[in-house]
Motif scaffolding. Structure first.
Motif, PDB file in Angstrom:
ATOM      1  N   UNK A  92     -49.164  45.617 -69.098  1.00 38.29           N
ATOM      2  CA  UNK A  92     -50.464  45.205 -69.596  1.00 38.29           C
ATOM      3  C   UNK A  92     -51.453  45.429 -68.476  1.00 38.29           C
ATOM      4  N   UNK A  93     -52.716  45.108 -68.712  1.00 38.65           N
ATOM      5  CA  UNK A  93     -53.741  45.360 -67.699  1.00 38.65           C
ATOM      6  C   UNK A  93     -53.502  44.535 -66.436  1.00 38.65           C
ATOM      7  N   UNK A  94     -52.838  43.388 -66.587  1.00 40.38           N
ATOM      8  CA  UNK A  94     -52.651  42.527 -65.420  1.00 40.38           C
ATOM      9  C   UNK A  94     -51.217  42.490 -64.931  1.00 40.38           C
ATOM     10  N   UNK A 108     -31.176  49.194 -56.001  1.00 41.93           N
ATOM     11  CA  UNK A 108     -32.249  49.466 -56.966  1.00 41.93           C
ATOM     12  C   UNK A 108     -32.636  48.171 -57.651  1.00 41.93           C
ATOM     13  N   UNK A 109     -33.941  47.970 -57.819  1.00 42.25           N
ATOM     14  CA  UNK A 109     -34.435  46.840 -58.595  1.00 42.25           C
ATOM     15  C   UNK A 109     -35.626  47.293 -59.416  1.00 42.25           C
ATOM     16  N   UNK A 110     -35.646  46.928 -60.694  1.00 36.58           N
ATOM     17  CA  UNK A 110     -36.764  47.219 -61.581  1.00 36.58           C
ATOM     18  C   UNK A 110     -37.352  45.887 -62.021  1.00 36.58           C
ATOM     19  N   UNK A 111     -38.673  45.748 -61.873  1.00 31.40           N
ATOM     20  CA  UNK A 111     -39.294  44.458 -62.169  1.00 31.40           C
ATOM     21  C   UNK A 111     -40.736  44.640 -62.596  1.00 31.40           C
ATOM     22  N   UNK A 112     -41.244  43.624 -63.278  1.00 30.88           N
ATOM     23  CA  UNK A 112     -42.660  43.521 -63.585  1.00 30.88           C
ATOM     24  C   UNK A 112     -43.313  42.684 -62.493  1.00 30.88           C
ATOM     25  N   UNK A 113     -44.478  43.129 -62.028  1.00 35.55           N
ATOM     26  CA  UNK A 113     -45.206  42.408 -60.990  1.00 35.55           C
ATOM     27  C   UNK A 113     -46.578  42.028 -61.524  1.00 35.55           C
ATOM     28  N   UNK A 114     -46.918  40.747 -61.406  1.00 34.05           N
ATOM     29  CA  UNK A 114     -48.239  40.267 -61.797  1.00 34.05           C
ATOM     30  C   UNK A 114     -48.730  39.264 -60.766  1.00 34.05           C
ATOM     31  N   UNK A 115     -49.786  38.544 -61.090  1.00 31.87           N
ATOM     32  CA  UNK A 115     -50.366  37.609 -60.129  1.00 31.87           C
ATOM     33  C   UNK A 115     -49.408  36.486 -59.765  1.00 31.87           C
ATOM     34  N   UNK A 116     -48.424  36.224 -60.613  1.00 39.15           N
ATOM     35  CA  UNK A 116     -47.473  35.145 -60.347  1.00 39.15           C
ATOM     36  C   UNK A 116     -46.253  35.596 -59.547  1.00 39.15           C
ATOM     37  N   UNK A 117     -46.129  36.897 -59.316  1.00 35.25           N
ATOM     38  CA  UNK A 117     -45.000  37.385 -58.530  1.00 35.25           C
ATOM     39  C   UNK A 117     -44.176  38.433 -59.241  1.00 35.25           C
ATOM     40  N   UNK A 140     -45.377  47.012 -53.480  1.00 35.67           N
ATOM     41  CA  UNK A 140     -45.754  48.197 -54.253  1.00 35.67           C
ATOM     42  C   UNK A 140     -46.463  47.772 -55.533  1.00 35.67           C
ATOM     43  N   UNK A 141     -45.933  46.758 -56.208  1.00 38.39           N
ATOM     44  CA  UNK A 141     -46.571  46.285 -57.426  1.00 38.39           C
ATOM     45  C   UNK A 141     -47.980  45.791 -57.169  1.00 38.39           C
ATOM     46  N   UNK A 142     -48.171  45.032 -56.093  1.00 39.55           N
ATOM     47  CA  UNK A 142     -49.509  44.535 -55.759  1.00 39.55           C
ATOM     48  C   UNK A 142     -50.472  45.673 -55.477  1.00 39.55           C
ATOM     49  N   UNK A 143     -49.987  46.715 -54.791  1.00 36.22           N
ATOM     50  CA  UNK A 143     -50.863  47.848 -54.477  1.00 36.22           C
ATOM     51  C   UNK A 143     -51.268  48.617 -55.736  1.00 36.22           C
ATOM     52  N   UNK A 144     -50.330  48.747 -56.673  1.00 36.58           N
ATOM     53  CA  UNK A 144     -50.660  49.394 -57.938  1.00 36.58           C
ATOM     54  C   UNK A 144     -51.670  48.557 -58.737  1.00 36.58           C
ATOM     55  N   UNK A 145     -51.483  47.245 -58.745  1.00 35.84           N
ATOM     56  CA  UNK A 145     -52.419  46.368 -59.452  1.00 35.84           C
ATOM     57  C   UNK A 145     -53.831  46.458 -58.867  1.00 35.84           C
ATOM     58  N   UNK A 146     -53.902  46.625 -57.558  1.00 38.12           N
ATOM     59  CA  UNK A 146     -55.199  46.641 -56.879  1.00 38.12           C
ATOM     60  C   UNK A 146     -56.056  47.838 -57.264  1.00 38.12           C
ATOM     61  N   UNK A 147     -55.424  48.923 -57.705  1.00 38.78           N
ATOM     62  CA  UNK A 147     -56.193  50.139 -58.034  1.00 38.78           C
ATOM     63  C   UNK A 147     -56.315  50.346 -59.529  1.00 38.78           C
ATOM     64  N   UNK A 148     -55.874  49.393 -60.324  1.00 36.72           N
ATOM     65  CA  UNK A 148     -55.971  49.556 -61.793  1.00 36.72           C
ATOM     66  C   UNK A 148     -57.383  49.307 -62.251  1.00 36.72           C
TER      67      UNK A 148
END
Length: 335
Positions: free
Chosen positions: A3-5, A21-30, A327-335
């Protein structure tokens, strides 16, 4: 899906002894796991300390694991993959061959990061899940790998946030490196153990010039060596991630178990189902590194005359978690 966030990311941590290997969703909560950590012991660093090259059979093991990971990634679309390679790859003269093959298999170029960045990411992963009130800052995160060991000290929670890095240092000592360099006999001789101790202590002394070990109030140990030795100290018959994660172990208990398994033959260690078969031959070397880190940090804190430091916390969260979260935080920062 994202989603957008939130973003969905994959992290790959390729060390001297294992690849994860780890696959995860990253959002403001972690971080929220989609595919829990997968681990394969590949011993990529086989003989690298001696030859400064990857052995052909080690590369074959790494490529087999990468193909397995590629199959998992094909079933779980992600917004991005970050592949981080550490100690053994930093030291290998033929690393280009490894990097090219991994790009063909996984579609991503491995990033060979310096020890300082490895230390910071390990600290981020380990402290990102700290919630317990009994864990007093400053935290010293110890990431004990096959080829290197990172010591990372955070802030005191007053002048610098407890989850921010104050100082870090990467030492070229680890379970595989110490076993291949010193502990050649099975079981190792006292002379070999003494030589390894001298080598380890010299590295810790050098690290202490950068990292104020005496300021530590909580040691958080991450990586396979620490969690394996913790499980053995707990008397677990089989390894249990949930029981090990967050467990507090007294130094004296750790010293006894570390020393006992260091002096065992590999055949005897192999009878313990708690130890991953891929760690049987090197876990003694890792236990010795861990033993000396605890002893040196304990002595440094005692010299300050403050509250005695006599236990550590084992954590299942470290470099791989830090890779995914960062990495997730960096991707979120440029969305």
């Amino acid at each position: 899906m994202t989603t957008r966030d939130a973003v969905t990311v994959a992290g790959i941590d390729c060390g001297t002894n294992s690849i994860r290997l780890k696959i995860a969703s990253v959002d403001a909560d972690g971080v929220h796991e989609i595919v829990p950590r997968m681990l394969r012991v590949i011993r990529l660093g086989q003989d690298v300390d001696k030859t400064h090259r990857f052995a052909p059979e080690a590369l074959d093991r790494a490529y087999a694991a990468a193909r397995e990971f590629a199959g998992v990634l094909a079933q779980h679309p992600v917004d991005g993959i970050r592949f981080v390679a550490t100690s053994a790859t930093r030291d290998a003269a033929n690393r280009q061959e490894f990097e090219d093959a991994m790009q063909r298999i996984l579609g991503v170029v491995p990033e060979v990061i310096p020890g300082t960045e490895e230390a910071a990411l390990s600290f981020l992963g380990a402290t990102g899940v700290v919630r317990r009130a009994d864990l007093k800052p400053p935290y010293l995160v110890v990431d004990l790998g096959g080829g290197s060991t990172e010591l990372v000290l955070g802030g005191d929670g007053v002048e610098l946030p407890a989850t921010s890095v104050k100082a870090g240092y990467s030492m070229n000592i680890g379970s595989v490196r110490m076993t291949e360099r010193h502990l050649c006999d099975d079981p190792p001789t006292q002379e070999q153990i003494d030589a390894a101790i001298a080598d380890i202590d010299a590295h810790i002394e050098e690290a202490a010039e950068t990292v104020d070990l005496g300021a530590t109030r909580t040691i958080i140990g991450v990586s396979g060596t620490v969690t394996t030795m913790t499980a053995l100290a707990m008397g677990l018959k089989v390894y249990d991630h949930a029981k090990v994660d967050g467990r507090r172990i007294a130094f004296d208990q750790a010293y006894e178990v570390d020393d006992r398994f260091l002096r065992m033959s590999r055949a005897e260690r192999s009878t313990y189902k708690t130890i991953h078969p891929g760690r049987v031959d090197v876990v003694g070397g890792g236990a010795l590194v861990w033993n000396r880190v605890l002893a040196n940090v304990g002595a440094a804190t005692a010299a300050r005359g403050g509250e005695p430091l006599d236990s550590f916390i084992a954590s299942e969260h470290g470099l791989l978690d830090g890779i995914v979260l960062d990495y997730g935080r960096r991707l979120l920062a440029v969305r």
